[in-house]
Design a protein around this motif. Sequence first.
Motif, PDB file in Angstrom:
ATOM      1  N   VAL A  69       0.856  -1.186   0.000  1.00 14.20           N
ATOM      2  CA  VAL A  69       0.000   0.000   0.000  1.00 14.20           C
ATOM      3  C   VAL A  69       0.897   1.241   0.000  1.00 14.20           C
ATOM      4  O   VAL A  69       1.971   1.225   0.610  1.00 14.20           O
ATOM      5  CB  VAL A  69      -0.935  -0.023   1.244  1.00 14.20           C
ATOM      6  CG1 VAL A  69      -0.139  -0.173   2.536  1.00 14.20           C
ATOM      7  CG2 VAL A  69      -1.814   1.213   1.329  1.00 14.20           C
ATOM      8  N   PRO A  70       0.512   2.323  -0.674  1.00 17.95           N
ATOM      9  CA  PRO A  70       1.304   3.552  -0.579  1.00 17.95           C
ATOM     10  C   PRO A  70       1.512   3.938   0.886  1.00 17.95           C
ATOM     11  O   PRO A  70       0.573   3.861   1.699  1.00 17.95           O
ATOM     12  CB  PRO A  70       0.446   4.583  -1.320  1.00 17.95           C
ATOM     13  CG  PRO A  70      -0.340   3.770  -2.306  1.00 17.95           C
ATOM     14  CD  PRO A  70      -0.632   2.483  -1.599  1.00 17.95           C
ATOM     15  N   ALA A  71       2.734   4.348   1.215  1.00 16.69           N
ATOM     16  CA  ALA A  71       3.071   4.646   2.615  1.00 16.69           C
ATOM     17  C   ALA A  71       2.101   5.651   3.237  1.00 16.69           C
ATOM     18  O   ALA A  71       1.755   5.542   4.420  1.00 16.69           O
ATOM     19  CB  ALA A  71       4.499   5.177   2.688  1.00 16.69           C
ATOM     20  N   SER A  72       1.621   6.595   2.434  1.00 19.22           N
ATOM     21  CA  SER A  72       0.715   7.630   2.954  1.00 19.22           C
ATOM     22  C   SER A  72      -0.621   7.061   3.412  1.00 19.22           C
ATOM     23  O   SER A  72      -1.326   7.690   4.208  1.00 19.22           O
ATOM     24  CB  SER A  72       0.483   8.694   1.877  1.00 19.22           C
ATOM     25  OG  SER A  72      -0.081   8.101   0.712  1.00 19.22           O
ATOM     26  N   ARG A  73      -0.980   5.886   2.901  1.00 20.13           N
ATOM     27  CA  ARG A  73      -2.271   5.273   3.259  1.00 20.13           C
ATOM     28  C   ARG A  73      -2.148   4.180   4.312  1.00 20.13           C
ATOM     29  O   ARG A  73      -3.151   3.614   4.755  1.00 20.13           O
ATOM     30  CB  ARG A  73      -2.905   4.638   2.013  1.00 20.13           C
ATOM     31  CG  ARG A  73      -3.519   5.613   1.028  1.00 20.13           C
ATOM     32  CD  ARG A  73      -4.345   4.849   0.001  1.00 20.13           C
ATOM     33  NE  ARG A  73      -5.365   4.026   0.625  1.00 20.13           N
ATOM     34  CZ  ARG A  73      -5.959   2.974   0.053  1.00 20.13           C
ATOM     35  NH1 ARG A  73      -5.619   2.616  -1.168  1.00 20.13           N
ATOM     36  NH2 ARG A  73      -6.878   2.284   0.675  1.00 20.13           N
ATOM     37  N   ALA A  74      -0.932   3.847   4.697  1.00 20.20           N
ATOM     38  CA  ALA A  74      -0.704   2.655   5.520  1.00 20.20           C
ATOM     39  C   ALA A  74      -1.392   2.717   6.876  1.00 20.20           C
ATOM     40  O   ALA A  74      -2.047   1.753   7.302  1.00 20.20           O
ATOM     41  CB  ALA A  74       0.793   2.437   5.702  1.00 20.20           C
ATOM     42  N   GLU A  75      -1.262   3.848   7.563  1.00 19.32           N
ATOM     43  CA  GLU A  75      -1.826   3.920   8.918  1.00 19.32           C
ATOM     44  C   GLU A  75      -3.349   3.847   8.885  1.00 19.32           C
ATOM     45  O   GLU A  75      -3.966   3.193   9.732  1.00 19.32           O
ATOM     46  CB  GLU A  75      -1.355   5.187   9.631  1.00 19.32           C
ATOM     47  CG  GLU A  75      -1.669   5.157  11.119  1.00 19.32           C
ATOM     48  CD  GLU A  75      -0.916   6.206  11.928  1.00 19.32           C
ATOM     49  OE1 GLU A  75      -1.297   6.402  13.094  1.00 19.32           O
ATOM     50  OE2 GLU A  75       0.037   6.819  11.405  1.00 19.32           O
ATOM     51  N   ALA A  76      -3.971   4.470   7.894  1.00 19.65           N
ATOM     52  CA  ALA A  76      -5.434   4.393   7.769  1.00 19.65           C
ATOM     53  C   ALA A  76      -5.865   2.952   7.506  1.00 19.65           C
ATOM     54  O   ALA A  76      -6.881   2.486   8.051  1.00 19.65           O
ATOM     55  CB  ALA A  76      -5.924   5.307   6.655  1.00 19.65           C
ATOM     56  N   MET A  77      -5.111   2.226   6.677  1.00 19.37           N
ATOM     57  CA  MET A  77      -5.431   0.825   6.419  1.00 19.37           C
ATOM     58  C   MET A  77      -5.278  -0.011   7.686  1.00 19.37           C
ATOM     59  O   MET A  77      -6.128  -0.850   8.003  1.00 19.37           O
ATOM     60  CB  MET A  77      -4.545   0.260   5.310  1.00 19.37           C
ATOM     61  CG  MET A  77      -4.800  -1.223   5.041  1.00 19.37           C
ATOM     62  SD  MET A  77      -3.783  -1.890   3.709  1.00 19.37           S
ATOM     63  CE  MET A  77      -4.582  -1.142   2.297  1.00 19.37           C
ATOM     64  N   TRP A  78      -4.188   0.200   8.403  1.00 24.99           N
ATOM     65  CA  TRP A  78      -3.941  -0.523   9.657  1.00 24.99           C
ATOM     66  C   TRP A  78      -5.099  -0.316  10.628  1.00 24.99           C
ATOM     67  O   TRP A  78      -5.627  -1.261  11.215  1.00 24.99           O
ATOM     68  CB  TRP A  78      -2.623  -0.024  10.248  1.00 24.99           C
ATOM     69  CG  TRP A  78      -2.155  -0.701  11.496  1.00 24.99           C
ATOM     70  CD1 TRP A  78      -2.411  -0.329  12.784  1.00 24.99           C
ATOM     71  CD2 TRP A  78      -1.320  -1.873  11.595  1.00 24.99           C
ATOM     72  NE1 TRP A  78      -1.792  -1.175  13.664  1.00 24.99           N
ATOM     73  CE2 TRP A  78      -1.110  -2.118  12.971  1.00 24.99           C
ATOM     74  CE3 TRP A  78      -0.724  -2.705  10.652  1.00 24.99           C
ATOM     75  CZ2 TRP A  78      -0.327  -3.195  13.425  1.00 24.99           C
ATOM     76  CZ3 TRP A  78       0.048  -3.772  11.103  1.00 24.99           C
ATOM     77  CH2 TRP A  78       0.238  -4.014  12.470  1.00 24.99           C
ATOM     78  N   ASN A  79      -5.531   0.942  10.771  1.00 26.67           N
ATOM     79  CA  ASN A  79      -6.629   1.255  11.695  1.00 26.67           C
ATOM     80  C   ASN A  79      -7.943   0.662  11.228  1.00 26.67           C
ATOM     81  O   ASN A  79      -8.773   0.225  12.034  1.00 26.67           O
ATOM     82  CB  ASN A  79      -6.747   2.767  11.875  1.00 26.67           C
ATOM     83  CG  ASN A  79      -5.573   3.342  12.652  1.00 26.67           C
ATOM     84  OD1 ASN A  79      -4.942   2.642  13.442  1.00 26.67           O
ATOM     85  ND2 ASN A  79      -5.265   4.616  12.416  1.00 26.67           N
ATOM     86  N   GLY A  80      -8.152   0.610   9.904  1.00 25.34           N
ATOM     87  CA  GLY A  80      -9.362  -0.011   9.369  1.00 25.34           C
ATOM     88  C   GLY A  80      -9.406  -1.508   9.640  1.00 25.34           C
ATOM     89  O   GLY A  80     -10.459  -2.064   9.989  1.00 25.34           O
ATOM     90  N   LEU A  81      -8.259  -2.162   9.485  1.00 30.27           N
ATOM     91  CA  LEU A  81      -8.180  -3.590   9.785  1.00 30.27           C
ATOM     92  C   LEU A  81      -8.384  -3.841  11.288  1.00 30.27           C
ATOM     93  O   LEU A  81      -9.054  -4.800  11.684  1.00 30.27           O
ATOM     94  CB  LEU A  81      -6.821  -4.142   9.337  1.00 30.27           C
ATOM     95  CG  LEU A  81      -6.639  -4.231   7.818  1.00 30.27           C
ATOM     96  CD1 LEU A  81      -5.158  -4.369   7.455  1.00 30.27           C
ATOM     97  CD2 LEU A  81      -7.434  -5.410   7.245  1.00 30.27           C
ATOM     98  N   LEU A  82      -7.830  -2.962  12.101  1.00 31.89           N
ATOM     99  CA  LEU A  82      -8.019  -3.058  13.556  1.00 31.89           C
ATOM    100  C   LEU A  82      -9.499  -2.961  13.907  1.00 31.89           C
ATOM    101  O   LEU A  82     -10.026  -3.754  14.704  1.00 31.89           O
ATOM    102  CB  LEU A  82      -7.221  -1.928  14.216  1.00 31.89           C
ATOM    103  CG  LEU A  82      -7.139  -1.898  15.740  1.00 31.89           C
ATOM    104  CD1 LEU A  82      -6.381  -3.109  16.268  1.00 31.89           C
ATOM    105  CD2 LEU A  82      -6.433  -0.609  16.193  1.00 31.89           C
TER     106      LEU A  82
END
Length: 363
Positions: A203-216
Amino acid sequence: MNSAAKQTPLHAAHVAAAARMVDFAGWDMPVNYGSQIEEHHAVRRDAGMFDVSHMLALDLAGPDATSFLRKLLANDVVKLKEPGKALYSCMLNERGGVIDDLIVYRFSDADYRIVVNAGTADKDVAWMRQRIAATGANLTLQARRDLAMIAVQGPRALERAAAALPELATARGIPSPFSCARAADLLVARTGYTGEDGLEIAVPASRAEAMWNGLLAAGVKPCGLGARDTLRLEAGMNLYGQDMDDTVSPLDAGLSWTVDFKDEARDFVGRKALQSKPAQQRLLGLILEDKGVLRSHMTVVAPSGEGETTSGSFSPTLEKSIAFVRLPLAAQPGEAVEVEVRGKRLKARTVKLPFVRNGQILV
């Protein structure tokens, strides 16, 4: 924390979750977020996720890509008949030692992605560039440090990832096993390092934290390097630098299945060395019968002779101490052996790998 260590795009999320951070291959990485055993069980029973952004994705493109990879790797990329198919291989030196083990994804004959280990990334890139220059291949090699990678693993990994990531709702969003698919700006691969089903998502680095939080939010449990190690050990998967390195032949490391000798005209790097020195040892699993903990570099005395453990730990699934052991070729699964642990000889038995796959104990 090592202030000089590199940080992944998810570093702030790990710190916010009170992860215990350690230096791993020069990166500041989470070893656990509390209970390592709970994280291990989450992957075996439900779904867990790992930050694997310290690993490096490389994009290899150009008209000579397929012919170059056929000579660079011990496994043969011509096996990848369809776009998106993945192949596990070792990259060898001229002596037949393992420079690295990696996964290569084919998009076309002129377009591949290769994912290499964190600790060997710089060495791997230098070796590939050297080989490109030496062969005069018409190729570009791009290191994709603009990407983060998240592995979602476990029997409910696909279900929970689909709930969190709308891109996966597309008809081709979730690929078949050992394949990958592009979904919007993601590359979603049905691969992993745990012995369970799951995805590895670039995933583009800029989107990584949002993806992580969505999976959480979708119920995926964050897991650290500790659980990743016990999971891969149970699944019979080698760790570079521990179970093999550039002095060890893949034939001695239980990786002969990744070496393809079929095409006699394919002169891959290390082929002559492997053919001149067949396997000397056999890699087996080891289960400790006495009380104690198995680690690497322990002497094992077997009916066929002495050997040494390469990886060892407590197995949360088996609730016993387990290890990989390199023994003489005559060694067989099911033999009673002894392991030297702190000056004592403890009873153990050899087994065929893996110990666990898809949640099932196989030994």
